[in-house]
Structure formats: structure tokens, C-alpha cells
Design an enzyme around this catalytic site. Structure first.
Site, PDB file in Angstrom:
ATOM      1  N   SER A 146       0.915  -1.213  -0.032  1.00  0.00           N
ATOM      2  CA  SER A 146       0.086   0.092  -0.019  1.00  0.00           C
ATOM      3  C   SER A 146       0.995   1.384  -0.005  1.00  0.00           C
ATOM      4  O   SER A 146       1.872   1.222   0.487  1.00  0.00           O
ATOM      5  CB  SER A 146      -0.768   0.053   1.460  1.00  0.00           C
ATOM      6  OG  SER A 146      -1.302   1.261   1.406  1.00  0.00           O
ATOM      7  N   TYR A 159      -1.401   0.548  10.577  1.00  0.00           N
ATOM      8  CA  TYR A 159      -1.420  -0.190   9.307  1.00  0.00           C
ATOM      9  C   TYR A 159      -0.378   0.377   8.502  1.00  0.00           C
ATOM     10  O   TYR A 159       0.122  -0.736   7.675  1.00  0.00           O
ATOM     11  CB  TYR A 159      -2.604   0.160   8.689  1.00  0.00           C
ATOM     12  CG  TYR A 159      -3.012  -0.057   7.289  1.00  0.00           C
ATOM     13  CD1 TYR A 159      -3.535  -1.301   6.931  1.00  0.00           C
ATOM     14  CD2 TYR A 159      -2.985   0.636   6.201  1.00  0.00           C
ATOM     15  CE1 TYR A 159      -3.627  -1.887   5.792  1.00  0.00           C
ATOM     16  CE2 TYR A 159      -3.310   0.111   4.720  1.00  0.00           C
ATOM     17  CZ  TYR A 159      -3.659  -1.038   4.593  1.00  0.00           C
ATOM     18  OH  TYR A 159      -3.700  -1.545   3.383  1.00  0.00           O
TER      19      TYR A 159
HETATM   20  N1  LIG Z   1      -8.729  -1.046  -0.251  1.00  0.00           N
HETATM   21  C1  LIG Z   1      -7.689  -0.156  -0.148  1.00  0.00           C
HETATM   22  O1  LIG Z   1      -7.977   0.993  -0.199  1.00  0.00           O
HETATM   23  C2  LIG Z   1      -6.404  -0.679  -0.314  1.00  0.00           C
HETATM   24  C3  LIG Z   1      -5.188  -0.149  -0.433  1.00  0.00           C
HETATM   25  C4  LIG Z   1      -4.056  -0.525  -0.411  1.00  0.00           C
HETATM   26  C5  LIG Z   1      -3.612  -1.765  -0.039  1.00  0.00           C
HETATM   27  N2  LIG Z   1      -4.818  -2.596   0.219  1.00  0.00           N
HETATM   28  C6  LIG Z   1      -4.438  -4.115   0.455  1.00  0.00           C
HETATM   29  O2  LIG Z   1      -5.019  -4.734  -0.477  1.00  0.00           O
HETATM   30  C7  LIG Z   1      -5.358  -6.208  -0.028  1.00  0.00           C
HETATM   31  C8  LIG Z   1      -6.740  -6.575  -0.139  1.00  0.00           C
HETATM   32  O3  LIG Z   1      -7.589  -5.569   0.158  1.00  0.00           O
HETATM   33  P1  LIG Z   1      -9.049  -5.263  -0.751  1.00  0.00           P
HETATM   34  O4  LIG Z   1      -9.300  -3.840  -0.665  1.00  0.00           O
HETATM   35  O5  LIG Z   1      -9.293  -6.217  -1.429  1.00  0.00           O
HETATM   36  O6  LIG Z   1     -10.107  -5.412   0.747  1.00  0.00           O
HETATM   37  P2  LIG Z   1     -10.875  -6.775   1.182  1.00  0.00           P
HETATM   38  O7  LIG Z   1     -11.974  -7.101  -0.043  1.00  0.00           O
HETATM   39  O8  LIG Z   1     -11.701  -6.533   2.364  1.00  0.00           O
HETATM   40  O9  LIG Z   1      -9.953  -7.976   1.118  1.00  0.00           O
HETATM   41  C9  LIG Z   1      -9.055  -8.285   2.239  1.00  0.00           C
HETATM   42  C10 LIG Z   1      -9.152  -9.777   2.399  1.00  0.00           C
HETATM   43  O10 LIG Z   1      -8.293 -10.352   3.528  1.00  0.00           O
HETATM   44  C11 LIG Z   1      -8.967 -11.428   4.131  1.00  0.00           C
HETATM   45  N3  LIG Z   1      -8.388 -11.586   5.664  1.00  0.00           N
HETATM   46  C12 LIG Z   1      -8.347 -10.596   6.731  1.00  0.00           C
HETATM   47  N4  LIG Z   1      -7.924 -11.266   7.521  1.00  0.00           N
HETATM   48  C13 LIG Z   1      -7.639 -12.510   7.196  1.00  0.00           C
HETATM   49  C14 LIG Z   1      -7.120 -13.644   7.641  1.00  0.00           C
HETATM   50  N5  LIG Z   1      -6.746 -13.699   9.130  1.00  0.00           N
HETATM   51  N6  LIG Z   1      -6.817 -14.640   7.100  1.00  0.00           N
HETATM   52  C15 LIG Z   1      -7.056 -15.054   5.782  1.00  0.00           C
HETATM   53  N7  LIG Z   1      -7.664 -13.934   5.122  1.00  0.00           N
HETATM   54  C16 LIG Z   1      -7.814 -12.692   5.820  1.00  0.00           C
HETATM   55  C17 LIG Z   1     -10.257 -10.927   4.173  1.00  0.00           C
HETATM   56  O11 LIG Z   1     -10.970 -12.181   4.388  1.00  0.00           O
HETATM   57  P3  LIG Z   1     -12.585 -12.371   4.763  1.00  0.00           P
HETATM   58  O12 LIG Z   1     -13.376 -12.188   3.420  1.00  0.00           O
HETATM   59  O13 LIG Z   1     -12.673 -13.755   5.472  1.00  0.00           O
HETATM   60  O14 LIG Z   1     -12.979 -10.913   5.695  1.00  0.00           O
HETATM   61  C18 LIG Z   1     -10.533 -10.120   2.700  1.00  0.00           C
HETATM   62  O15 LIG Z   1     -10.872 -11.148   1.829  1.00  0.00           O
HETATM   63  C19 LIG Z   1      -5.104  -6.012   1.532  1.00  0.00           C
HETATM   64  O16 LIG Z   1      -3.989  -6.378   1.928  1.00  0.00           O
HETATM   65  C20 LIG Z   1      -5.065  -4.510   1.761  1.00  0.00           C
HETATM   66  O17 LIG Z   1      -4.486  -3.996   2.888  1.00  0.00           O
HETATM   67  C21 LIG Z   1      -6.001  -2.002   0.151  1.00  0.00           C
END
Ligand SMILES: NC(=O)c1ccc[n+]([C@@H]2O[C@H](COP(=O)([O-])OP(=O)(O)OC[C@H]3O[C@@H](n4cnc5c(N)ncnc54)[C@H](OP(=O)(O)O)[C@@H]3O)[C@@H](O)[C@H]2O)c1
Length: 254
Positions: A146, A159
Site C-alpha cells: 500500500s 496499518y
Molecule cells: N482497499 C484499499 O484501499 C487498499 C489500498 C491499498 C492496499 N490494500 C491492500 O489490498 C489487500 C486487499 O484488500 P481489499 O481492498 O481487496 O479488501 P478486502 O476485499 O476487504 O480484502 C481483504 C481480504 O483479507 C482477508 N483476510 C483478513 N484477515 C484474514 C485472515 N486472518 N486470514 C485470511 N484472510 C484474511 C479478508 O477475508 P474475509 O473475507 O474472511 O474477511 C478479505 O477477503 C489488503 O492487503 C489491503 O491491505 C487495500
């Protein structure tokens, strides 16, 4: 194995319900990726997602149980996927949690739980994937880092620091794996409209998951080691990381 035209044929997503990861997998299927393994905490929760990926053209979509916080299970999960599906051409380390900075002030253990998922689990899963890639002699790992890790903000520095650790780890792992035929790509999205940011005010340069997915696929094709999404953030953060601290504090608070 990649096919004769260099297209990835199998992908494993750790955190397989991630909207950004799924937005990456869809264009990969359009480019002939046939095997998709979604590793998730709750397999039932992705039943319809798996059906949609099959309808899009994936011939094999498997769902396996995976909890990032159960570090001692990562090697076995990856070994089992490889035993049943063969080489893992691409792995996406997508799991992550945002947490709430205000909560951390009163509850340091809640902060530790965020670091455990975003950083510690990325290390254990990353090293387990690396072992598999060394055995195969090829393979790529994508880490969803990120921009929050590029420069910490007062509003979400737990974070941000967890992503900074993961980002540094992934870069080092990429250099370490190169002689064994492995590759690592670090993805640095800005604000993405996903479940993770639901209800939060959008930041400048906010994008939908599909924009990040397309950037990842394009970046992999170009052999990029760092992928900014959207691409303009590369230039924005080239400036941001050089700002004096007192100026950064003002910019980051907006
Ligand atoms: N959205 C943003 O603005 C953004 C920006 C930069 C980077 N990111 C990064 O991109 C990645 C994906 O995020 P996203 O935006 O796609 O959000 P998201 O749809 O909420 O995806 C996050 C995923 O992580 C899983 N997760 C959380 N804890 C876990 C655990 N203990 N074991 C296995 N899975 C787990 C969640 O699973 P569940 O379905 O079971 O909850 C969810 O599917 C993350 O690493 C995030 O930090 C996001």
C-alpha cells in the site's frame, strides 16, 4: 507452467475473497489462466464467487481453508494446493486488515493483531511460497502492499507500518528468489473502493478494484517489480516521501 505465449495458467490467492485480488484474477482468466485456488477463512462465503469465475472460463476453481493468523499451517496449505493442482504459476498475497487507529490507542493488542495479519503472516506465507517456487524453478508472488507503507500518516500509522514491513520483506524476497527462477511484484495501491474502505471518505486518486487489477496484470506482463495503482501515484509519492516532516504532517492530515 506459463503457456507458450507466457500466460499464467494457475493462480493461488491467499485471502481469496479480496476484491482487489478477484479483480486481478478476472482479467487473468480472460488471458487463459485455467486453474484458480481461493484460500479463504470461510469457504462458504466464496461459493458464488467461485461459480462466477467458472462461468468466466476458469476450468478448475478450488476453494481451500486458510487463516493468515495460523502461521504454522501456511506450508501445509501451499503444499496441498501444489499436490492437487501442480505448479503454482502465480500467488497473490492479498489478505489484510485496516483496523482503526483510535482503537489502537486504547488497545495495543488490537494493533498487534493487525501487524500479525499484514506483516507476520505475509512473512510466513511468503517464505512458504518461496520454498515451493524454488522446488518448481519458476513462479511469481504478488504482494498487495500500500502507499500507506511508503510514508506513515498519523491517522493510520499502525496499518502503514505493517505494510512498510511487508513491502520491505517482499522486495528482499524478490532479490533472494531471482537466482531460483522466482519473481516478486510489490503492488502499491492508493485508496481503493472495496469492502476494506467502505464508508470512509475517498482519498485523492481513489480507484475501483478493477483499475488495480488491470494495473497488476499489465505490470506483470511488463515484468515490473513495483506496481503503483493508479500509476500516477509513483510520481506523487516520489515527491511525498521527500517532503519535510512538518509539511508532510499537514498534507497527510487532509
Ligand atoms: N482497499 C484499499 O484501499 C487498499 C489500498 C491499498 C492496499 N490494500 C491492500 O489490498 C489487500 C486487499 O484488500 P481489499 O481492498 O481487496 O479488501 P478486502 O476485499 O476487504 O480484502 C481483504 C481480504 O483479507 C482477508 N483476510 C483478513 N484477515 C484474514 C485472515 N486472518 N486470514 C485470511 N484472510 C484474511 C479478508 O477475508 P474475509 O473475507 O474472511 O474477511 C478479505 O477477503 C489488503 O492487503 C489491503 O491491505 C487495500
Amino acid at each position: 507452467m506459463r503457456d507458450a505465449l507466457g500466460a499464467v495458467q494457475s493462480v493461488l490467492v491467499l485471502g481469496g475473497a479480496s476484491e482487489i485480488a478477484l479483480a486481478t484474477v478476472r482479467p487473468l482468466i480472460d488471458r487463459r489462466c485455467r486453474t484458480v485456488v481461493l484460500a479463504v477463512r470461510d469457504p462458504e462465503s466464496v461459493r458464488s464467487v467461485a461459480d462466477a469465475l467458472r462461468a468466466r472460463g476458469a476450468t478448475e476453481v478450488d476453494v481451500v481453508e486458510f487463516d493468515a493468523t495460523r502461521h504454522d499451517t501456511h506450508e501445509a496449505v501451499i503444499a496441498d494446493v501444489a499436490a492437487r493442482h501442480g505448479d503454482i504459476d502465480l500467488a497473490i498475497v492479498a489478505f489484510g486488515v485496516l483496523g482503526d487507529q483510535a482503537t489502537f490507542d486504547d488497545d495495543p493488542l488490537a494493533a498487534a493483531a493487525v501487524v500479525d495479519v499484514n506483516y507476520v503472516a505475509a512473512v510466513t506465507a511468503g517464505l512458504a511460497l518461496a520454498r515451493r517456487i524454488r522446488t518448481q524453478g519458476h513462479g511469481t508472488i504478488v504482494f498487495l502492499s500500500s502507499v500507506a507503507g511508503v510514508r506513515a500518516r498519523a491517522s493510520n500509522f499502525v496499518y502503514g507500518s505493517s505494510k512498510a514491513g511487508m513491502d520491505a520483506f517482499a522486495q528482499g524476497l524478490g532479490d533472494h528468489l531471482l537466482p531460483s527462477g522466482g519473481r516478486v511484484a510489490v503492488v502499491r495501491p492508493g485508496f481503493v473502493h472495496s469492502r476494506m474502505t467502505e464508508g470512509m471518505p475517498a482519498q485523492p486518486f481513489a480507484v475501483d478494484p478493477d483499475v488495480v487489477g488491470a494495473a497488476v496484470v499489465a505490470g506483470l506482463q511488463e515484468g515490473r517489480e513495483i506496481i503503483w495503482a493508479p500509476g500516477v501515484l509513483r510520481y506523487v509519492f516520489a515527491i511525498m516521501r521527500l517532503l519535510p516532516r512538518r509539511v508532510w504532517r499537514i498534507v497527510a492530515a487532509r
